[in-house]
Design a protein around this motif. Structure first.
Motif, PDB file in Angstrom:
ATOM      1  N   ARG A   1       0.832  -1.206   0.000  1.00 19.68           N
ATOM      2  CA  ARG A   1       0.000   0.000   0.000  1.00 19.68           C
ATOM      3  C   ARG A   1       0.872   1.263   0.000  1.00 19.68           C
ATOM      4  NH1 ARG A   1      -5.050  -0.088   4.036  1.00 19.68           N
ATOM      5  NH2 ARG A   1      -4.435  -2.249   4.072  1.00 19.68           N
ATOM      6  N   GLU A   2       1.843   1.296   0.876  1.00 21.36           N
ATOM      7  CA  GLU A   2       2.711   2.464   1.018  1.00 21.36           C
ATOM      8  C   GLU A   2       3.484   2.780  -0.263  1.00 21.36           C
ATOM      9  OE1 GLU A   2       6.780   3.551   3.479  1.00 21.36           O
ATOM     10  OE2 GLU A   2       5.370   2.121   4.362  1.00 21.36           O
ATOM     11  N   HIS A   3       3.993   1.737  -0.923  1.00 17.99           N
ATOM     12  CA  HIS A   3       4.839   1.935  -2.103  1.00 17.99           C
ATOM     13  C   HIS A   3       4.077   1.779  -3.418  1.00 17.99           C
ATOM     14  CE1 HIS A   3       8.563   2.361   0.119  1.00 17.99           C
ATOM     15  NE2 HIS A   3       8.066   1.452   0.942  1.00 17.99           N
ATOM     16  N   ARG A   4       2.780   1.498  -3.315  1.00 18.96           N
ATOM     17  CA  ARG A   4       1.923   1.355  -4.489  1.00 18.96           C
ATOM     18  C   ARG A   4       2.469   0.330  -5.478  1.00 18.96           C
ATOM     19  NH1 ARG A   4      -0.503   6.961  -6.267  1.00 18.96           N
ATOM     20  NH2 ARG A   4      -1.206   5.492  -7.810  1.00 18.96           N
ATOM     21  N   VAL A   5       2.769  -0.859  -4.939  1.00 17.89           N
ATOM     22  CA  VAL A   5       3.245  -1.977  -5.755  1.00 17.89           C
ATOM     23  C   VAL A   5       2.367  -3.190  -5.471  1.00 17.89           C
ATOM     24  CG1 VAL A   5       5.636  -1.153  -5.879  1.00 17.89           C
ATOM     25  CG2 VAL A   5       4.961  -2.694  -4.018  1.00 17.89           C
ATOM     26  N   ARG A   6       2.432  -4.172  -6.366  1.00 15.97           N
ATOM     27  CA  ARG A   6       1.635  -5.385  -6.213  1.00 15.97           C
ATOM     28  C   ARG A   6       2.474  -6.625  -5.976  1.00 15.97           C
ATOM     29  NH1 ARG A   6      -1.361  -5.648 -11.514  1.00 15.97           N
ATOM     30  NH2 ARG A   6       0.541  -4.637 -12.181  1.00 15.97           N
ATOM     31  N   HIS A   7       3.802  -6.460  -5.965  1.00 15.23           N
ATOM     32  CA  HIS A   7       4.708  -7.602  -5.805  1.00 15.23           C
ATOM     33  C   HIS A   7       5.882  -7.186  -4.933  1.00 15.23           C
ATOM     34  CE1 HIS A   7       2.728  -7.821  -9.720  1.00 15.23           C
ATOM     35  NE2 HIS A   7       2.598  -9.097  -9.432  1.00 15.23           N
ATOM     36  N   LEU A   8       6.220  -8.021  -3.960  1.00 16.78           N
ATOM     37  CA  LEU A   8       7.360  -7.757  -3.090  1.00 16.78           C
ATOM     38  C   LEU A   8       8.218  -9.010  -2.967  1.00 16.78           C
ATOM     39  CD1 LEU A   8       5.631  -5.815  -0.178  1.00 16.78           C
ATOM     40  CD2 LEU A   8       7.195  -4.871  -1.875  1.00 16.78           C
ATOM     41  N   PRO A   9       9.468  -8.929  -3.418  1.00 13.61           N
ATOM     42  CA  PRO A   9      10.374 -10.066  -3.231  1.00 13.61           C
ATOM     43  C   PRO A   9      10.661 -10.278  -1.741  1.00 13.61           C
ATOM     44  CG  PRO A   9      11.204  -8.564  -4.900  1.00 13.61           C
ATOM     45  CD  PRO A   9      10.079  -7.862  -4.204  1.00 13.61           C
ATOM     46  N   VAL A  10      10.837 -11.529  -1.387  1.00 11.18           N
ATOM     47  CA  VAL A  10      11.203 -11.905  -0.023  1.00 11.18           C
ATOM     48  C   VAL A  10      12.636 -12.413  -0.096  1.00 11.18           C
ATOM     49  CG1 VAL A  10      10.635 -13.352   1.957  1.00 11.18           C
ATOM     50  CG2 VAL A  10       8.803 -12.509   0.457  1.00 11.18           C
ATOM     51  N   VAL A  11      13.506 -11.831   0.741  1.00 16.80           N
ATOM     52  CA  VAL A  11      14.932 -12.172   0.702  1.00 16.80           C
ATOM     53  C   VAL A  11      15.408 -12.616   2.077  1.00 16.80           C
ATOM     54  CG1 VAL A  11      15.448 -10.618  -1.228  1.00 16.80           C
ATOM     55  CG2 VAL A  11      15.635  -9.765   1.108  1.00 16.80           C
TER      56      VAL A  11
ATOM     57  N   LEU B   1       1.938 -14.102 -14.976  1.00 17.51           N
ATOM     58  CA  LEU B   1       2.542 -13.437 -13.826  1.00 17.51           C
ATOM     59  C   LEU B   1       2.488 -11.925 -14.014  1.00 17.51           C
ATOM     60  CD1 LEU B   1       5.743 -15.642 -13.594  1.00 17.51           C
ATOM     61  CD2 LEU B   1       3.691 -15.819 -12.176  1.00 17.51           C
ATOM     62  N   GLY B   2       2.534 -11.214 -12.920  1.00 15.88           N
ATOM     63  CA  GLY B   2       2.580  -9.761 -12.987  1.00 15.88           C
ATOM     64  C   GLY B   2       3.987  -9.219 -12.852  1.00 15.88           C
ATOM     65  N   ALA B   3       4.913 -10.044 -12.332  1.00 17.35           N
ATOM     66  CA  ALA B   3       6.287  -9.591 -12.130  1.00 17.35           C
ATOM     67  C   ALA B   3       7.219 -10.778 -11.977  1.00 17.35           C
ATOM     68  CB  ALA B   3       6.383  -8.704 -10.893  1.00 17.35           C
ATOM     69  N   LEU B   4       8.473 -10.516 -12.253  1.00 16.43           N
ATOM     70  CA  LEU B   4       9.524 -11.509 -12.063  1.00 16.43           C
ATOM     71  C   LEU B   4      10.665 -10.886 -11.268  1.00 16.43           C
ATOM     72  CD1 LEU B   4       9.816 -12.926 -15.690  1.00 16.43           C
ATOM     73  CD2 LEU B   4       9.159 -14.237 -13.659  1.00 16.43           C
ATOM     74  N   PRO B   5      11.090 -11.523 -10.187  1.00 15.60           N
ATOM     75  CA  PRO B   5      12.305 -11.057  -9.519  1.00 15.60           C
ATOM     76  C   PRO B   5      13.483 -11.241 -10.476  1.00 15.60           C
ATOM     77  CG  PRO B   5      11.087 -12.596  -8.136  1.00 15.60           C
ATOM     78  CD  PRO B   5      10.484 -12.654  -9.498  1.00 15.60           C
ATOM     79  N   VAL B   6      14.423 -10.319 -10.413  1.00 12.62           N
ATOM     80  CA  VAL B   6      15.623 -10.389 -11.250  1.00 12.62           C
ATOM     81  C   VAL B   6      16.799 -10.711 -10.341  1.00 12.62           C
ATOM     82  CG1 VAL B   6      17.083  -9.165 -12.892  1.00 12.62           C
ATOM     83  CG2 VAL B   6      14.631  -8.662 -12.803  1.00 12.62           C
ATOM     84  N   VAL B   7      17.535 -11.751 -10.711  1.00  5.03           N
ATOM     85  CA  VAL B   7      18.640 -12.219  -9.880  1.00  5.03           C
ATOM     86  C   VAL B   7      19.941 -12.277 -10.673  1.00  5.03           C
ATOM     87  CG1 VAL B   7      17.153 -13.574  -8.340  1.00  5.03           C
ATOM     88  CG2 VAL B   7      18.100 -14.647 -10.381  1.00  5.03           C
ATOM     89  N   GLU B   8      21.014 -12.223  -9.912  1.00  3.41           N
ATOM     90  CA  GLU B   8      22.340 -12.579 -10.415  1.00  3.41           C
ATOM     91  C   GLU B   8      22.779 -13.688  -9.479  1.00  3.41           C
ATOM     92  OE1 GLU B   8      24.796  -9.087 -10.677  1.00  3.41           O
ATOM     93  OE2 GLU B   8      23.671  -8.347 -12.409  1.00  3.41           O
ATOM     94  N   GLY B   9      22.807 -14.905  -9.985  1.00  3.02           N
ATOM     95  CA  GLY B   9      22.978 -16.071  -9.119  1.00  3.02           C
ATOM     96  C   GLY B   9      21.705 -16.218  -8.317  1.00  3.02           C
ATOM     97  N   GLU B  10      21.812 -16.154  -7.005  1.00  2.36           N
ATOM     98  CA  GLU B  10      20.630 -16.206  -6.133  1.00  2.36           C
ATOM     99  C   GLU B  10      20.300 -14.842  -5.524  1.00  2.36           C
ATOM    100  OE1 GLU B  10      18.429 -18.794  -5.517  1.00  2.36           O
ATOM    101  OE2 GLU B  10      19.501 -19.609  -7.233  1.00  2.36           O
TER     102      GLU B  10
END
Length: 146
Positions: free
Chosen positions: A34-44, A113-122
């Motif tokens: 809500r605060e950042h007005r996004v629909r996807h949040l990566p979990v790290v 999907l609405g989004a894809l996390p982008v990684v370098e390795g993991e």
């Protein structure tokens, strides 16, 4: 974006990504979305390695389940008790930063999907969303025709 046509995910992805930790709660995720007005949040994890992706659909599904079971009066109370670790799986689709845009776009389309996390390795280095692709299309359509 560069003046030439982008060809890789790195050229259109968002690099400054708001993230969550798996010990945080569904309430935390909902508030950050809500605060950042996004629909996807990566979990790290503590080392910045991707462990999953929380999306708005999961938040809504769980909120509906909780409301159905406990009622809406105590919804926030119960959202605060749902750890992300109980909802997030580490096998979420992801893409490398140097991946061709067409491959990432195909993945978004075929897997709906609405989004894809982008990684370098993991390690998480960004996120690319359907909004990034729409922005790219609009810019291409608005460009002067030769």
């Amino acid at each position: 974006m560069s003046a030439s046509r982008p060809t890789t995910v790195a050229e259109i992805m968002t690099r400054d990504v708001v993230t969550l930790r798996r010990e945080q709660t569904l309430h935390d995720g909902n508030e950050l979305m809500r605060e950042h007005r996004v629909r996807h949040l990566p979990v790290v994890d503590d080392d910045g390695r991707l462990v999953g992706l929380l999306d708005q659909k999961v938040v809504l599904r769980e909120a509906m389940r909780i409301a159905g079971e406990f009622g809406t009066q105590s919804l926030n109370h119960h959202l605060e008790r749902v750890a992300l670790s109980s909802l997030i799986s580490g096998d979420c689709p992801r893409v490398e930063a140097d991946s061709p845009l067409a491959d990432a776009g195909r993945c978004l389309l075929t897997q709906r999907l609405g989004a894809l996390p982008v990684v370098e390795g993991e390690r998480l280095v960004g996120i690319v969303s359907s909004v990034d692709f729409v922005r790219l299309a609009v810019e291409g359509l608005a460009a002067p025709q030769n």
